[in-house]
Design a protein around this motif. Structure first.
Motif, short mmCIF file in Angstrom:
data_model
loop_
_atom_site.label_atom_id
_atom_site.label_comp_id
_atom_site.label_asym_id
_atom_site.label_seq_id
_atom_site.Cartn_x
_atom_site.Cartn_y
_atom_site.Cartn_z
N VAL A 58 22.57 -24.13 20.97
CA VAL A 58 22.18 -22.86 20.74
C VAL A 58 23.04 -22.51 19.21
CG1 VAL A 58 24.57 -23.20 21.83
CG2 VAL A 58 23.12 -21.18 21.41
N GLU A 59 23.47 -23.73 18.97
CA GLU A 59 23.80 -23.26 17.17
C GLU A 59 23.26 -23.62 15.86
OE1 GLU A 59 27.02 -24.19 20.25
OE2 GLU A 59 25.08 -25.52 19.55
N LYS A 60 21.94 -24.22 16.32
CA LYS A 60 21.20 -24.89 15.96
C LYS A 60 20.07 -23.26 15.95
CE LYS A 60 16.85 -27.71 13.90
NZ LYS A 60 16.61 -28.95 13.83
N VAL A 61 19.76 -23.20 17.49
CA VAL A 61 18.55 -21.88 17.45
C VAL A 61 18.83 -20.75 17.56
CG1 VAL A 61 16.79 -21.31 19.26
CG2 VAL A 61 17.76 -24.46 19.27
N GLN A 62 19.87 -20.31 17.95
CA GLN A 62 20.05 -19.16 18.20
C GLN A 62 19.97 -18.40 16.53
OE1 GLN A 62 22.99 -17.96 20.09
NE2 GLN A 62 22.82 -15.70 20.16
N PRO A 63 20.78 -18.85 15.05
CA PRO A 63 20.58 -18.77 14.14
C PRO A 63 18.79 -17.99 13.43
CG PRO A 63 22.14 -19.93 14.25
CD PRO A 63 21.86 -19.57 14.99
N LEU A 64 18.37 -19.32 14.34
CA LEU A 64 17.11 -18.86 13.46
C LEU A 64 16.60 -18.22 14.52
CD1 LEU A 64 15.69 -22.88 14.32
CD2 LEU A 64 16.34 -21.83 12.08
N LEU A 65 16.52 -17.77 15.85
CA LEU A 65 15.59 -17.14 15.90
C LEU A 65 16.93 -14.74 15.04
CD1 LEU A 65 15.80 -18.08 19.19
CD2 LEU A 65 13.78 -17.60 18.23
N ALA A 66 17.52 -15.39 15.18
CA ALA A 66 18.26 -13.73 14.99
C ALA A 66 17.43 -13.72 13.25
CB ALA A 66 20.17 -14.10 14.80
N ARG A 67 17.26 -14.21 11.90
CA ARG A 67 16.86 -13.85 10.96
C ARG A 67 15.47 -13.42 11.09
NH1 ARG A 67 19.97 -19.27 9.25
NH2 ARG A 67 18.43 -20.99 9.39
N ILE A 68 15.00 -13.47 12.83
CA ILE A 68 13.94 -13.71 12.24
C ILE A 68 13.21 -11.41 12.10
CG2 ILE A 68 11.46 -12.67 13.56
CD1 ILE A 68 11.95 -15.47 14.53
N PRO A 69 12.52 -11.35 10.39
CA PRO A 69 13.21 -10.19 10.27
C PRO A 69 12.78 -9.06 11.76
CG PRO A 69 12.34 -10.98 9.08
CD PRO A 69 11.90 -11.77 10.00
N GLU A 70 12.04 -9.19 12.17
CA GLU A 70 11.34 -7.97 13.34
C GLU A 70 11.95 -8.15 14.42
OE1 GLU A 70 7.60 -9.75 11.18
OE2 GLU A 70 9.32 -10.60 12.07
N MET A 71 12.95 -8.89 14.75
CA MET A 71 13.99 -9.67 15.71
C MET A 71 15.19 -8.44 15.67
SD MET A 71 13.93 -10.81 18.14
CE MET A 71 13.62 -12.35 18.01
N GLU A 72 15.37 -7.63 17.10
CA GLU A 72 16.65 -6.48 17.44
C GLU A 72 17.74 -6.87 17.38
OE1 GLU A 72 18.33 -3.03 16.96
OE2 GLU A 72 16.27 -3.37 16.54
#
Length: 313
Positions: A235-249
């Motif tokens: 989770v420490e690696k994956v969540q920041p990757l997903l959160a940085r996607i510009p279209e992600m709320e």
């Protein structure tokens, strides 16, 4: 068929039911959904002739329940929230008594046997009702509603107070009954209505605020782009990757269902399809996607949105 037209019911200054109209066709299994105090039970009581309406009409198979209650009630089987049972009778004595009340004469024993088999109470036929579990008491209540083979079944909170196994059993019985009868099921339990019913009427503050299938009602909720995802990685690696996607709320961590994986609910900005971006982002980071699926709107989501909209009017 059930046909309700401009139905109004006042208790003093309070409008319990406020000018509602709806139709339930032959063979439909319809959920009548609303919070406590919304007007569900009042409407049920008018439909079954237990209460008179302030104005409007309610017809059962073309017979007005207010103008010709005796004839209209011949078409109705009613299970109130608290089944009308006599605890000092055996099941067969009670159902025989119900046959007397409903005027069933010819082939009575066979008819009772058939209703017991239909509701799964044949093996408790000679037991005292007070000694039955709550689930079986509910089944006996269903059996009494079916005496006389009514074309219309009206069920008010039929699974209230039951344990999870009993709830599933009663739901299955109701689904079977709905194959040959018109059924209206009143409930405030959202998963119950979604599991059983083909169509949903939503009532709140005495007004019908929705009338459609559960699938069609999902258009009221902006949830279509939400995704559920399972990714191999921490989770420490994956969540920041997903959160940085510009279209992600928003990215909501759901837990670790499988070893060395993490589950998330992804909420994109309104009406944006993020699937390709998510796939490319995680593939480039060496984090394989193990599961990726849309999140469908539940009846609970729909109900909350509808009632919130009504409150804001």
């Amino acid at each position: 068929m059930i046909e309700v037209t401009n139905l109004v019911k006042h208790y003093g200054d309070k409008k319990a039911v406020n000018d509602i109209s709806f139709t339930i066709n032959d063979g439909e299994l319809v959920g009548f959904l609303g919070p406590n105090g919304a007007g569900k039970s009042t409407t049920m009581n008018v439909l079954t002739g237990y209460l008179s309406a302030t104005s409007g009409s309610a017809k059962i198979n073309g017979v007005d329940i207010l103008e010709d209650p005796i004839n209209a009630k011949r078409h109705i089987g009613y299970l109130p929230e608290q089944p009308p049972l006599y605890m000092d009778m055996t099941v067969n004595e009670y159902l025989d008594f119900i046959c007397d009340l409903k005027g069933v004469k010819d082939g009575r024993k066979q008819h009772i046997d058939d209703m017991c088999e239909l509701t799964g109470i044949t093996h408790v036929y000679k037991r005292m009702i007070r000694n039955l579990s709550k689930g079986y008491k509910q089944r006996v209540g269903l059996a009494q509603a079916l005496i006389g083979n009514p074309e219309v079944l009206i069920l008010d909170e039929p699974t209230v107070g039951l344990d999870p196994i009993q709830i599933i059993e009663i739901r299955n019985v109701i689904k079977d009954l709905g194959k040959k009868r018109t059924v209206i099921l009143s409930s405030h339990i959202l998963p119950e209505v979604q599991a059983i019913c083909e169509r949903v009427l939503v009532i709140n503050h005495g007004e019908i605020i929705a009338n459609d299938t559960p699938a069609n009602l999902s258009r009221y909720v902006d949830i279509d782009r939400k995704m559920q995802i399972r990714v191999a990685g921490s989770v420490e690696k994956v969540q920041p990757l997903l959160a940085r996607i510009p279209e992600m709320e928003r990215v909501i961590f759901e837990g670790n269902i499988e070893p060395e994986t993490c589950d998330f609910i992804l909420e994109p900005k309104s009406q944006i399809d993020i699937r390709k971006t998510v796939f490319n982002t995680l593939a480039n980071a060496g984090c394989p996607i193990l599961m990726f699926s849309p999140v469908s709107a539940s009846l609970e989501d729909i109900f909350i949105k509808l009632t919130a909209e009504q409150a804001g009017k």
